[in-house]
Enzyme design. Structure first.
Site, PDB file in Angstrom:
ATOM      1  N   ARG A 234     -20.502  36.292  -4.959  1.00  0.00           N
ATOM      2  CA  ARG A 234     -21.645  36.885  -5.662  1.00  0.00           C
ATOM      3  C   ARG A 234     -22.685  37.254  -4.609  1.00  0.00           C
ATOM      4  O   ARG A 234     -22.870  36.535  -3.621  1.00  0.00           O
ATOM      5  CB  ARG A 234     -22.259  35.906  -6.672  1.00  0.00           C
ATOM      6  CG  ARG A 234     -21.489  35.766  -7.965  1.00  0.00           C
ATOM      7  CD  ARG A 234     -21.554  37.039  -8.824  1.00  0.00           C
ATOM      8  NE  ARG A 234     -20.787  36.915 -10.060  1.00  0.00           N
ATOM      9  CZ  ARG A 234     -19.515  37.284 -10.225  1.00  0.00           C
ATOM     10  NH1 ARG A 234     -18.854  37.817  -9.204  1.00  0.00           N
ATOM     11  NH2 ARG A 234     -18.908  37.153 -11.380  1.00  0.00           N
ATOM     12  N   GLU A 263     -26.957  44.451  -6.962  1.00  0.00           N
ATOM     13  CA  GLU A 263     -25.924  45.434  -7.328  1.00  0.00           C
ATOM     14  C   GLU A 263     -26.066  45.983  -8.739  1.00  0.00           C
ATOM     15  O   GLU A 263     -25.538  47.061  -9.038  1.00  0.00           O
ATOM     16  CB  GLU A 263     -24.530  44.829  -7.148  1.00  0.00           C
ATOM     17  CG  GLU A 263     -24.190  43.732  -8.162  1.00  0.00           C
ATOM     18  CD  GLU A 263     -22.760  43.217  -8.004  1.00  0.00           C
ATOM     19  OE1 GLU A 263     -22.386  42.873  -6.874  1.00  0.00           O
ATOM     20  OE2 GLU A 263     -22.039  43.176  -9.014  1.00  0.00           O
ATOM     21  N   HIS A 295     -17.901  45.957  -5.970  1.00  0.00           N
ATOM     22  CA  HIS A 295     -17.427  44.932  -6.908  1.00  0.00           C
ATOM     23  C   HIS A 295     -16.084  45.336  -7.522  1.00  0.00           C
ATOM     24  O   HIS A 295     -15.916  45.372  -8.742  1.00  0.00           O
ATOM     25  CB  HIS A 295     -18.460  44.673  -8.004  1.00  0.00           C
ATOM     26  CG  HIS A 295     -18.375  43.270  -8.547  1.00  0.00           C
ATOM     27  ND1 HIS A 295     -19.485  42.509  -8.821  1.00  0.00           N
ATOM     28  CD2 HIS A 295     -17.316  42.494  -8.872  1.00  0.00           C
ATOM     29  CE1 HIS A 295     -19.093  41.326  -9.283  1.00  0.00           C
ATOM     30  NE2 HIS A 295     -17.780  41.305  -9.328  1.00  0.00           N
TER      31      HIS A 295
HETATM   32  P1  NAI Z   1     -13.392  28.341  -9.103  1.00  0.00           P
HETATM   33  O1  NAI Z   1     -14.336  27.702 -10.059  1.00  0.00           O
HETATM   34  O2  NAI Z   1     -11.923  28.175  -9.314  1.00  0.00           O
HETATM   35  O3  NAI Z   1     -13.731  27.858  -7.609  1.00  0.00           O
HETATM   36  C1  NAI Z   1     -15.020  27.730  -7.104  1.00  0.00           C
HETATM   37  C2  NAI Z   1     -14.983  26.607  -6.070  1.00  0.00           C
HETATM   38  O4  NAI Z   1     -16.257  26.560  -5.413  1.00  0.00           O
HETATM   39  C3  NAI Z   1     -14.729  25.217  -6.684  1.00  0.00           C
HETATM   40  O5  NAI Z   1     -13.652  24.600  -6.020  1.00  0.00           O
HETATM   41  C4  NAI Z   1     -16.047  24.481  -6.454  1.00  0.00           C
HETATM   42  O6  NAI Z   1     -15.874  23.088  -6.243  1.00  0.00           O
HETATM   43  C5  NAI Z   1     -16.557  25.191  -5.212  1.00  0.00           C
HETATM   44  N1  NAI Z   1     -17.990  25.006  -4.958  1.00  0.00           N
HETATM   45  C6  NAI Z   1     -19.002  24.920  -5.840  1.00  0.00           C
HETATM   46  N2  NAI Z   1     -20.171  24.743  -5.188  1.00  0.00           N
HETATM   47  C7  NAI Z   1     -19.883  24.735  -3.870  1.00  0.00           C
HETATM   48  C8  NAI Z   1     -20.659  24.592  -2.691  1.00  0.00           C
HETATM   49  N3  NAI Z   1     -21.982  24.401  -2.755  1.00  0.00           N
HETATM   50  N4  NAI Z   1     -20.031  24.636  -1.483  1.00  0.00           N
HETATM   51  C9  NAI Z   1     -18.683  24.804  -1.407  1.00  0.00           C
HETATM   52  N5  NAI Z   1     -17.900  24.940  -2.501  1.00  0.00           N
HETATM   53  C10 NAI Z   1     -18.493  24.911  -3.708  1.00  0.00           C
HETATM   54  O7  NAI Z   1     -13.803  29.894  -9.100  1.00  0.00           O
HETATM   55  P2  NAI Z   1     -12.912  31.123  -8.633  1.00  0.00           P
HETATM   56  O8  NAI Z   1     -12.132  31.644  -9.781  1.00  0.00           O
HETATM   57  O9  NAI Z   1     -12.201  30.770  -7.377  1.00  0.00           O
HETATM   58  O10 NAI Z   1     -14.054  32.203  -8.330  1.00  0.00           O
HETATM   59  C11 NAI Z   1     -15.004  31.992  -7.286  1.00  0.00           C
HETATM   60  C12 NAI Z   1     -16.124  33.005  -7.422  1.00  0.00           C
HETATM   61  O11 NAI Z   1     -15.624  34.307  -7.127  1.00  0.00           O
HETATM   62  C13 NAI Z   1     -16.689  33.144  -8.868  1.00  0.00           C
HETATM   63  O12 NAI Z   1     -17.700  32.184  -9.121  1.00  0.00           O
HETATM   64  C14 NAI Z   1     -17.251  34.537  -8.869  1.00  0.00           C
HETATM   65  O13 NAI Z   1     -18.613  34.486  -8.506  1.00  0.00           O
HETATM   66  C15 NAI Z   1     -16.452  35.261  -7.775  1.00  0.00           C
HETATM   67  N6  NAI Z   1     -15.608  36.324  -8.318  1.00  0.00           N
HETATM   68  C16 NAI Z   1     -15.713  37.585  -7.769  1.00  0.00           C
HETATM   69  C17 NAI Z   1     -14.936  38.615  -8.249  1.00  0.00           C
HETATM   70  C18 NAI Z   1     -15.008  39.998  -7.670  1.00  0.00           C
HETATM   71  O14 NAI Z   1     -14.449  40.957  -8.274  1.00  0.00           O
HETATM   72  N7  NAI Z   1     -15.648  40.217  -6.537  1.00  0.00           N
HETATM   73  C19 NAI Z   1     -14.003  38.415  -9.368  1.00  0.00           C
HETATM   74  C20 NAI Z   1     -13.922  37.033  -9.812  1.00  0.00           C
HETATM   75  C21 NAI Z   1     -14.717  36.045  -9.315  1.00  0.00           C
END
Ligand code: NAI
Length: 334
Positions: A234, A263, A295
Protein backbone atom coordinates in the site's frame (compact mmCIF):
# COMPACT_ATOMS: atom_id res chain seq x y z
CA UNK A 1 -30.32 -8.93 -3.35
CA UNK A 2 -29.78 -5.57 -5.04
CA UNK A 3 -26.13 -4.55 -4.97
CA UNK A 4 -24.66 -1.32 -6.29
CA UNK A 5 -21.14 -1.98 -7.55
CA UNK A 6 -18.97 1.15 -7.44
CA UNK A 7 -15.83 2.07 -9.42
CA UNK A 8 -16.56 -0.51 -12.07
CA UNK A 9 -14.61 -0.92 -15.28
CA UNK A 10 -15.45 -3.29 -18.15
CA UNK A 11 -13.29 -6.06 -16.65
CA UNK A 12 -15.17 -5.86 -13.31
CA UNK A 13 -18.54 -6.06 -15.06
CA UNK A 14 -17.38 -9.07 -17.05
CA UNK A 15 -15.98 -11.09 -14.15
CA UNK A 16 -18.78 -10.27 -11.68
CA UNK A 17 -21.49 -10.92 -14.28
CA UNK A 18 -19.91 -14.31 -15.05
CA UNK A 19 -19.78 -15.20 -11.34
CA UNK A 20 -23.43 -14.13 -11.00
CA UNK A 21 -24.53 -16.22 -14.00
CA UNK A 22 -27.30 -17.83 -11.95
CA UNK A 23 -28.70 -14.33 -11.37
CA UNK A 24 -28.77 -14.68 -7.59
CA UNK A 25 -28.18 -10.96 -7.14
CA UNK A 26 -29.17 -7.86 -9.04
CA UNK A 27 -25.84 -6.17 -9.70
CA UNK A 28 -26.05 -2.49 -10.64
CA UNK A 29 -22.71 -1.34 -12.07
CA UNK A 30 -21.65 2.27 -11.84
CA UNK A 31 -18.35 3.85 -12.82
CA UNK A 32 -18.33 6.47 -10.06
CA UNK A 33 -16.16 5.97 -7.00
CA UNK A 34 -17.92 5.60 -3.66
CA UNK A 35 -17.82 8.54 -1.26
CA UNK A 36 -20.30 10.49 0.86
CA UNK A 37 -21.69 12.28 -2.21
CA UNK A 38 -22.17 9.18 -4.40
CA UNK A 39 -23.57 6.96 -1.62
CA UNK A 40 -27.06 8.11 -2.61
CA UNK A 41 -26.73 6.01 -5.80
CA UNK A 42 -27.18 2.98 -3.52
CA UNK A 43 -30.74 3.94 -2.61
CA UNK A 44 -32.87 0.79 -2.68
CA UNK A 45 -29.87 -1.56 -2.40
CA UNK A 46 -29.09 -3.71 0.63
CA UNK A 47 -25.43 -3.93 -0.25
CA UNK A 48 -22.65 -2.10 -2.07
CA UNK A 49 -19.53 -3.55 -3.61
CA UNK A 50 -16.39 -1.39 -3.34
CA UNK A 51 -12.76 -1.40 -4.49
CA UNK A 52 -9.45 -0.17 -3.08
CA UNK A 53 -9.81 3.55 -3.69
CA UNK A 54 -13.47 3.87 -2.74
CA UNK A 55 -13.86 5.98 0.37
CA UNK A 56 -15.50 4.15 3.25
CA UNK A 57 -15.05 6.71 5.99
CA UNK A 58 -17.67 7.48 8.65
CA UNK A 59 -19.61 10.11 6.59
CA UNK A 60 -19.85 7.70 3.62
CA UNK A 61 -20.96 4.82 5.83
CA UNK A 62 -23.57 7.06 7.48
CA UNK A 63 -24.84 8.12 4.04
CA UNK A 64 -25.01 4.45 2.95
CA UNK A 65 -26.84 3.51 6.14
CA UNK A 66 -29.33 6.32 5.61
CA UNK A 67 -30.34 4.90 2.21
CA UNK A 68 -30.73 1.37 3.60
CA UNK A 69 -27.37 -0.29 2.92
CA UNK A 70 -26.40 -2.90 5.53
CA UNK A 71 -23.52 -4.71 3.83
CA UNK A 72 -20.25 -3.68 2.18
CA UNK A 73 -18.62 -6.31 -0.03
CA UNK A 74 -15.03 -5.26 -0.67
CA UNK A 75 -13.67 -6.80 -3.85
CA UNK A 76 -10.10 -6.53 -2.57
CA UNK A 77 -7.94 -7.90 0.25
CA UNK A 78 -6.86 -4.63 1.92
CA UNK A 79 -9.36 -2.90 4.21
CA UNK A 80 -7.31 0.06 5.45
CA UNK A 81 -9.76 2.38 3.65
CA UNK A 82 -12.76 1.29 5.76
CA UNK A 83 -13.70 2.92 9.07
CA UNK A 84 -14.55 -0.41 10.72
CA UNK A 85 -15.52 1.20 14.03
CA UNK A 86 -18.07 3.39 12.25
CA UNK A 87 -19.37 0.37 10.30
CA UNK A 88 -19.80 -1.62 13.52
CA UNK A 89 -21.57 1.26 15.25
CA UNK A 90 -24.01 1.54 12.32
CA UNK A 91 -24.58 -2.22 12.12
CA UNK A 92 -23.08 -2.44 8.62
CA UNK A 93 -21.34 -5.79 8.01
CA UNK A 94 -18.18 -5.80 5.89
CA UNK A 95 -16.75 -8.64 3.82
CA UNK A 96 -13.55 -8.82 1.79
CA UNK A 97 -11.59 -11.15 -0.46
CA UNK A 98 -8.77 -12.25 1.83
CA UNK A 99 -7.05 -14.32 -0.80
CA UNK A 100 -7.49 -14.50 -4.54
CA UNK A 101 -4.13 -14.98 -6.14
CA UNK A 102 -1.04 -14.26 -4.09
CA UNK A 103 0.82 -15.42 -7.21
CA UNK A 104 -0.53 -12.50 -9.26
CA UNK A 105 0.92 -9.91 -6.85
CA UNK A 106 4.13 -11.82 -6.10
CA UNK A 107 4.83 -12.36 -9.81
CA UNK A 108 4.26 -8.67 -10.55
CA UNK A 109 6.65 -7.82 -7.73
CA UNK A 110 9.25 -10.06 -9.37
CA UNK A 111 8.53 -8.30 -12.70
CA UNK A 112 9.34 -4.94 -11.09
CA UNK A 113 12.59 -6.34 -9.65
CA UNK A 114 13.66 -7.72 -13.04
CA UNK A 115 12.61 -4.58 -14.93
CA UNK A 116 14.57 -2.28 -12.62
CA UNK A 117 17.61 -4.50 -12.42
CA UNK A 118 17.96 -5.19 -16.16
CA UNK A 119 16.54 -1.73 -17.17
CA UNK A 120 13.93 -3.32 -19.43
CA UNK A 121 11.89 -0.08 -19.44
CA UNK A 122 14.85 1.85 -20.85
CA UNK A 123 15.97 -0.91 -23.20
CA UNK A 124 12.48 -1.14 -24.70
CA UNK A 125 12.42 2.58 -25.51
CA UNK A 126 15.96 2.54 -26.89
CA UNK A 127 15.45 -0.40 -29.22
CA UNK A 128 12.27 1.15 -30.63
CA UNK A 129 14.36 4.19 -31.57
CA UNK A 130 17.11 2.14 -33.17
CA UNK A 131 19.48 2.70 -30.25
CA UNK A 132 21.25 -0.54 -29.41
CA UNK A 133 23.92 0.93 -27.10
CA UNK A 134 24.29 -0.87 -23.77
CA UNK A 135 25.68 1.99 -21.66
CA UNK A 136 23.37 2.64 -18.72
CA UNK A 137 21.74 -0.81 -18.91
CA UNK A 138 24.16 -2.64 -16.63
CA UNK A 139 22.40 -4.94 -14.16
CA UNK A 140 23.55 -7.49 -11.59
CA UNK A 141 23.00 -11.22 -11.09
CA UNK A 142 20.08 -11.83 -8.76
CA UNK A 143 21.67 -15.17 -7.89
CA UNK A 144 23.51 -14.82 -4.60
CA UNK A 145 21.98 -11.42 -3.71
CA UNK A 146 20.05 -10.76 -0.51
CA UNK A 147 16.34 -9.95 -0.66
CA UNK A 148 14.50 -8.57 2.36
CA UNK A 149 10.78 -9.38 2.53
CA UNK A 150 8.72 -7.36 5.00
CA UNK A 151 5.50 -9.27 5.68
CA UNK A 152 5.53 -12.98 4.81
CA UNK A 153 1.78 -13.60 4.67
CA UNK A 154 0.23 -15.05 1.54
CA UNK A 155 1.87 -12.68 -0.95
CA UNK A 156 5.19 -12.15 0.83
CA UNK A 157 5.71 -15.91 1.26
CA UNK A 158 4.98 -16.48 -2.42
CA UNK A 159 7.44 -13.72 -3.41
CA UNK A 160 10.07 -15.20 -1.04
CA UNK A 161 9.67 -18.58 -2.80
CA UNK A 162 10.20 -16.94 -6.20
CA UNK A 163 13.33 -15.18 -4.98
CA UNK A 164 14.68 -18.40 -3.43
CA UNK A 165 14.12 -19.90 -6.89
CA UNK A 166 16.42 -17.24 -8.36
CA UNK A 167 19.12 -18.32 -5.92
CA UNK A 168 18.73 -15.33 -3.61
CA UNK A 169 19.33 -15.34 0.12
CA UNK A 170 16.04 -14.20 1.69
CA UNK A 171 15.76 -12.30 4.97
CA UNK A 172 12.30 -11.63 6.37
CA UNK A 173 10.54 -9.58 8.98
CA UNK A 174 7.09 -10.51 10.24
CA UNK A 175 5.30 -10.50 13.56
CA UNK A 176 4.42 -14.17 12.91
CA UNK A 177 7.20 -16.09 11.13
CA UNK A 178 5.96 -18.55 8.53
CA UNK A 179 7.13 -22.17 8.97
CA UNK A 180 6.97 -22.78 5.21
CA UNK A 181 9.35 -19.87 4.58
CA UNK A 182 11.71 -21.04 7.31
CA UNK A 183 11.77 -24.51 5.72
CA UNK A 184 12.89 -22.85 2.47
CA UNK A 185 15.81 -21.25 4.28
CA UNK A 186 14.29 -17.80 4.78
CA UNK A 187 15.82 -16.22 7.90
CA UNK A 188 13.68 -14.00 10.14
CA UNK A 189 15.54 -10.98 11.49
CA UNK A 190 14.79 -7.58 13.06
CA UNK A 191 13.86 -4.79 10.66
CA UNK A 192 17.17 -2.93 11.03
CA UNK A 193 19.17 -6.05 10.18
CA UNK A 194 16.98 -6.75 7.16
CA UNK A 195 17.40 -3.18 5.89
CA UNK A 196 21.14 -3.16 6.49
CA UNK A 197 21.85 -6.41 4.59
CA UNK A 198 19.35 -6.47 1.74
CA UNK A 199 20.13 -5.58 -1.87
CA UNK A 200 16.38 -5.56 -2.55
CA UNK A 201 13.68 -4.72 0.00
CA UNK A 202 10.06 -5.60 -0.82
CA UNK A 203 6.99 -4.61 1.21
CA UNK A 204 4.12 -7.07 1.73
CA UNK A 205 2.61 -6.11 5.08
CA UNK A 206 -0.79 -4.44 5.43
CA UNK A 207 -1.16 -0.71 5.94
CA UNK A 208 -2.05 -0.07 9.57
CA UNK A 209 -1.31 2.84 11.93
CA UNK A 210 1.84 0.86 12.94
CA UNK A 211 3.11 0.33 9.40
CA UNK A 212 2.30 3.79 7.97
CA UNK A 213 5.58 5.30 6.67
CA UNK A 214 7.43 2.17 7.81
CA UNK A 215 10.01 3.17 5.22
CA UNK A 216 10.80 6.79 6.01
CA UNK A 217 14.03 8.76 6.33
CA UNK A 218 15.32 6.66 9.23
CA UNK A 219 14.67 3.29 7.61
CA UNK A 220 16.12 4.51 4.32
CA UNK A 221 19.29 5.56 6.13
CA UNK A 222 19.60 1.98 7.42
CA UNK A 223 19.38 0.54 3.91
CA UNK A 224 22.46 -0.41 1.91
CA UNK A 225 23.64 2.32 -0.45
CA UNK A 226 22.33 1.53 -3.94
CA UNK A 227 19.66 -0.94 -2.77
CA UNK A 228 16.36 -1.43 -4.57
CA UNK A 229 13.03 -0.74 -2.86
CA UNK A 230 9.79 -2.34 -4.10
CA UNK A 231 6.30 -1.53 -2.84
CA UNK A 232 3.33 -3.52 -4.09
CA UNK A 233 1.62 -3.37 -0.67
CA UNK A 234 0.00 0.00 0.00
CA UNK A 235 1.30 3.46 -0.91
CA UNK A 236 1.54 4.87 2.59
CA UNK A 237 3.90 2.09 3.74
CA UNK A 238 6.57 4.43 2.43
CA UNK A 239 7.09 8.15 2.97
CA UNK A 240 7.28 9.16 -0.69
CA UNK A 241 8.98 12.50 -0.03
CA UNK A 242 11.73 10.82 2.00
CA UNK A 243 12.15 8.23 -0.75
CA UNK A 244 12.55 10.99 -3.36
CA UNK A 245 15.27 12.60 -1.23
CA UNK A 246 17.06 9.23 -1.00
CA UNK A 247 16.82 8.78 -4.79
CA UNK A 248 18.18 12.30 -5.36
CA UNK A 249 21.15 11.69 -3.08
CA UNK A 250 21.84 8.35 -4.77
CA UNK A 251 21.51 6.45 -1.48
CA UNK A 252 18.48 4.57 -2.82
CA UNK A 253 19.53 2.77 -6.01
CA UNK A 254 16.14 2.17 -7.57
CA UNK A 255 12.43 2.14 -6.78
CA UNK A 256 9.55 0.02 -8.05
CA UNK A 257 6.01 0.99 -7.10
CA UNK A 258 2.62 -0.47 -7.85
CA UNK A 259 0.93 1.65 -5.19
CA UNK A 260 1.23 5.30 -4.24
CA UNK A 261 0.15 7.27 -1.17
CA UNK A 262 -2.18 9.57 -3.13
CA UNK A 263 -3.17 7.09 -5.82
CA UNK A 264 -6.91 7.57 -5.34
CA UNK A 265 -6.78 10.74 -7.46
CA UNK A 266 -4.77 9.07 -10.24
CA UNK A 267 -5.03 5.34 -10.67
CA UNK A 268 -7.55 3.18 -12.54
CA UNK A 269 -8.40 5.79 -15.18
CA UNK A 270 -6.99 7.30 -18.36
CA UNK A 271 -5.56 10.74 -17.55
CA UNK A 272 -3.32 10.90 -20.62
CA UNK A 273 -5.06 14.09 -21.87
CA UNK A 274 -4.68 15.85 -18.54
CA UNK A 275 -1.93 17.59 -16.62
CA UNK A 276 -0.74 15.66 -13.56
CA UNK A 277 -1.17 18.09 -10.67
CA UNK A 278 0.49 15.90 -8.06
CA UNK A 279 4.05 17.28 -8.01
CA UNK A 280 5.39 14.47 -5.81
CA UNK A 281 4.13 11.83 -8.24
CA UNK A 282 5.34 13.86 -11.24
CA UNK A 283 8.82 14.05 -9.66
CA UNK A 284 8.90 10.25 -9.27
CA UNK A 285 8.32 9.88 -13.00
CA UNK A 286 11.45 11.91 -13.82
CA UNK A 287 13.89 9.32 -12.41
CA UNK A 288 15.38 6.79 -14.84
CA UNK A 289 15.69 4.30 -11.97
CA UNK A 290 12.02 4.41 -10.95
CA UNK A 291 9.27 2.21 -12.41
CA UNK A 292 5.66 2.82 -11.47
CA UNK A 293 2.67 0.67 -12.39
CA UNK A 294 -0.86 1.78 -11.52
CA UNK A 295 -1.99 -0.76 -8.92
CA UNK A 296 -2.07 -3.60 -11.43
CA UNK A 297 -0.24 -6.28 -9.45
CA UNK A 298 -3.53 -8.09 -8.77
CA UNK A 299 -4.65 -7.81 -12.38
CA UNK A 300 -4.63 -11.31 -13.86
CA UNK A 301 -7.59 -13.19 -15.34
CA UNK A 302 -7.22 -15.81 -12.61
CA UNK A 303 -7.31 -13.20 -9.85
CA UNK A 304 -10.34 -11.39 -11.31
CA UNK A 305 -12.30 -14.65 -11.50
CA UNK A 306 -11.35 -15.54 -7.92
CA UNK A 307 -12.24 -12.04 -6.66
CA UNK A 308 -15.66 -12.22 -8.34
CA UNK A 309 -16.30 -15.71 -6.95
CA UNK A 310 -15.48 -14.75 -3.34
CA UNK A 311 -17.40 -11.47 -3.62
CA UNK A 312 -20.51 -13.38 -4.71
CA UNK A 313 -19.91 -15.86 -1.87
CA UNK A 314 -19.85 -12.95 0.59
CA UNK A 315 -23.09 -11.55 -0.87
CA UNK A 316 -24.72 -15.01 -0.62
CA UNK A 317 -23.51 -15.29 2.98
CA UNK A 318 -24.93 -11.93 3.96
CA UNK A 319 -28.27 -12.69 2.33
CA UNK A 320 -28.57 -16.18 3.84
CA UNK A 321 -26.79 -15.85 7.18
CA UNK A 322 -26.61 -12.09 7.85
CA UNK A 323 -22.83 -11.88 7.61
CA UNK A 324 -20.05 -12.23 5.06
CA UNK A 325 -18.42 -15.64 4.59
CA UNK A 326 -15.11 -13.75 4.68
CA UNK A 327 -15.86 -11.03 7.21
CA UNK A 328 -13.67 -8.17 8.28
CA UNK A 329 -14.39 -6.46 11.54
CA UNK A 330 -12.81 -4.09 14.02
CA UNK A 331 -10.93 -7.02 15.66
CA UNK A 332 -8.83 -7.37 12.48
CA UNK A 333 -7.14 -4.06 13.21
CA UNK A 334 -6.37 -4.85 16.86
P1 NAI B 1 -1.55 -11.36 4.64
O1 NAI B 1 -2.49 -10.88 5.69
O2 NAI B 1 -1.62 -12.79 4.20
O3 NAI B 1 -0.04 -11.05 5.08
C1 NAI B 1 0.37 -9.87 5.68
C2 NAI B 1 1.55 -10.21 6.59
O4 NAI B 1 2.10 -8.99 7.10
C3 NAI B 1 1.15 -11.08 7.80
O5 NAI B 1 1.98 -12.22 7.85
C4 NAI B 1 1.37 -10.15 8.99
O6 NAI B 1 1.79 -10.84 10.16
C5 NAI B 1 2.46 -9.24 8.45
N1 NAI B 1 2.62 -7.98 9.18
C6 NAI B 1 1.68 -7.22 9.76
N2 NAI B 1 2.25 -6.14 10.35
C7 NAI B 1 3.58 -6.23 10.11
C8 NAI B 1 4.70 -5.43 10.46
N3 NAI B 1 4.55 -4.32 11.18
N4 NAI B 1 5.93 -5.83 10.05
C9 NAI B 1 6.10 -6.97 9.33
N5 NAI B 1 5.06 -7.77 8.98
C10 NAI B 1 3.83 -7.40 9.36
O7 NAI B 1 -1.79 -10.36 3.40
P2 NAI B 1 -1.43 -10.62 1.88
O8 NAI B 1 -2.57 -11.27 1.19
O9 NAI B 1 -0.08 -11.24 1.79
O10 NAI B 1 -1.37 -9.11 1.34
C11 NAI B 1 -0.39 -8.20 1.83
C12 NAI B 1 -0.75 -6.79 1.39
O11 NAI B 1 -0.60 -6.68 -0.02
C13 NAI B 1 -2.25 -6.41 1.63
O12 NAI B 1 -2.45 -5.91 2.94
C14 NAI B 1 -2.48 -5.34 0.60
O13 NAI B 1 -2.23 -4.08 1.18
C15 NAI B 1 -1.44 -5.64 -0.48
N6 NAI B 1 -2.05 -6.05 -1.75
C16 NAI B 1 -1.69 -5.37 -2.90
C17 NAI B 1 -2.24 -5.73 -4.11
C18 NAI B 1 -1.86 -5.03 -5.38
O14 NAI B 1 -2.55 -5.23 -6.43
N7 NAI B 1 -0.83 -4.22 -5.42
C19 NAI B 1 -3.24 -6.80 -4.21
C20 NAI B 1 -3.48 -7.49 -2.95
C21 NAI B 1 -2.92 -7.10 -1.77
Amino acid sequence: MRVVVYSTRAYDRESLTAANAAGRHELVFIGAALDATTAVAATGAQAVCAFVNDRLDAPTLQALHAVGVRFVALRCAGFNHVDLAAAAALGIAVGRVPEYSPHAVAEHTAALVLTLNRKIHRAHNRVREGNFALEGLLGFDLHGRTVGVIGTGRIGACFARIMVGFGCRVLARDLQPDAGCEALGVRYVELDELLAHSDIVSLHCPLTPQTRHLIGAEALAHMKRGAMLINTGRGALIDTRAVIRALKSGHLGSLGLDVYEEEADLFFRDLSDEVIRDDVFARLLTFPNVVVTGHQAFFTADALAAIAHTTLDNLDGFEAEGHARHPVSIEHTA
